[in-house]
Write an enzyme that holds these catalytic residues in place. Structure first.
Site, short mmCIF file in Angstrom:
data_model
loop_
_atom_site.label_atom_id
_atom_site.label_comp_id
_atom_site.label_asym_id
_atom_site.label_seq_id
_atom_site.Cartn_x
_atom_site.Cartn_y
_atom_site.Cartn_z
N GLY A 110 32.81 0.85 101.33
CA GLY A 110 32.03 -0.36 101.14
C GLY A 110 32.03 -0.83 99.70
N ASP A 137 41.46 -0.48 100.80
CA ASP A 137 40.23 -1.18 100.44
C ASP A 137 40.52 -2.40 99.57
OD1 ASP A 137 38.73 0.68 101.84
OD2 ASP A 137 38.36 1.93 100.08
N GLY A 153 42.89 6.75 91.13
CA GLY A 153 41.47 6.54 91.32
C GLY A 153 41.18 5.44 92.31
#
Length: 304
Positions: free
Chosen positions: A41, A252, A287
């Site tokens: 999210g 994402d 990352g």
């Protein structure tokens, strides 16, 4: 421009690299340890904000240092956090990530991500959302809350987006609330029973979801790009070729960029190219949120 409102997980990602995955009971040496703000999210919210959308986050963290850091990272990226709750009795969510080359294996402790209930998200949407705004969620928070949030967003006239990850079977009655679903190969197989190893298989899987009422189905295929079905029209997203070193946040970034581009009024063809470019750039850094590119970086690669 319509707002992007994300309900989803906030995790601190703890990553370490090694040459191979350890065997059962084996300890091996690694390196490159990194603690980086993450969670599907939060990652998607940061990507949407960095790539031009006015973005709000709905979620929860613990009353701990990781929670402080996650909220600070969202705010730094331009995400509004007034509906991110601090809860007692539960730690902030954590993801432990092992990297082997550009691939990764992830284990998640949801922590505070499972605390919010349907009424919490409903009240947040009443505060934040208007017709035409974009609602984006995933499957890393409580599932009953997530399904209720999809219905609430639909009832408010929002454009509703589900990233059906992590993979799981889903009830049939949720699909009529969804405008766009985005899944990868593993998630596609878990949801539809069809592994998209070729365009024909991918189309077969996507038509299953389209038949349930989803207007736009996107299946990301890693280094093969992505394939989409929009109201019966097939669209193919060719991959950008870059020096990939870590795929942790690529999916994402793809979806966050996709939603930001939609909020900015781009055509579907423009959105696909924009998202693919942003996703490729994210694989060139290690990352999660720190790998997400800026608008300027995406535009530079697009003009090459």
């Amino acid at each position: 421009m319509h707002k992007v409102i994300v309900f989803g997980s906030l995790n601190m990602d703890l990553t370490i690299a090694c040459e191979r995955m350890p065997l059962a009971g084996e300890t091996i040496s690694g390196g490159g340890f990194l603690a980086n703000p993450g969670g599907k999210g939060a990652n998607q919210a940061v990507a949407a904000a960095k790539l031009g959308a006015q973005t709000q986050m709905i979620g929860a963290v613990g009353q701990d240092t990781f929670g402080d850091q996650l909220i600070a990272a969202l705010a730094e990226a331009g995400v509004e956090c007034k509906c991110v709750e601090r809860v007692s009795g539960r730690p902030t969510g954590v993801a432990c990530i092992v990297r082997v080359g550009p691939d990764n294996r992830i284990i998640v402790d949801p922590g505070a991500n499972d605390v919010l209930r349907a009424e919490d998200v409903s009240h947040a949407l009443d505060r934040l959302a208007g017709p035409g705004d974009i609602f984006l969620t995933q499957l890393e928070c409580d599932h009953a809350t997530t399904f209720a949030a999809l219905a609430k967003a639909r009832s408010r006239g929002m454009y509703v987006v589900l990233n059906a990850a992590p993979a799981r079977t889903l009830p049939d009655d949720i699909w009529s609330n969804i405008d766009l679903v985005c899944i990868n190969e593993t998630e596609c197989a878990a949801i539809t029973g069809v592994y998209p190893d070729c365009d024909e298989a991918a189309l077969r899987a996507m038509r299953q979801l389209a038949d349930k009422g989803v207007h736009l189905v996107a299946v990301t295929l890693g280094e093969r790009g992505a394939i989409l079905l929009e109201d019966g029209r097939k669209l193919v997203s060719e991959p950008f070729h870059v020096n990939a070193i870590d795929t942790t946040c690529a999916g994402d970034t793809y979806l966050g960029a996709f939603i930001a581009a939609r909020a900015r009024g781009m055509s579907t063809e423009e959105i696909i190219r924009w998202s693919s470019c942003a996703s490729a750039l994210a694989t060139t850094r290690i990352g999660a949120q720190q790998s997400i590119p800026s608008i300027a970086e995406v535009e530079r690669l697009l003009t090459r």
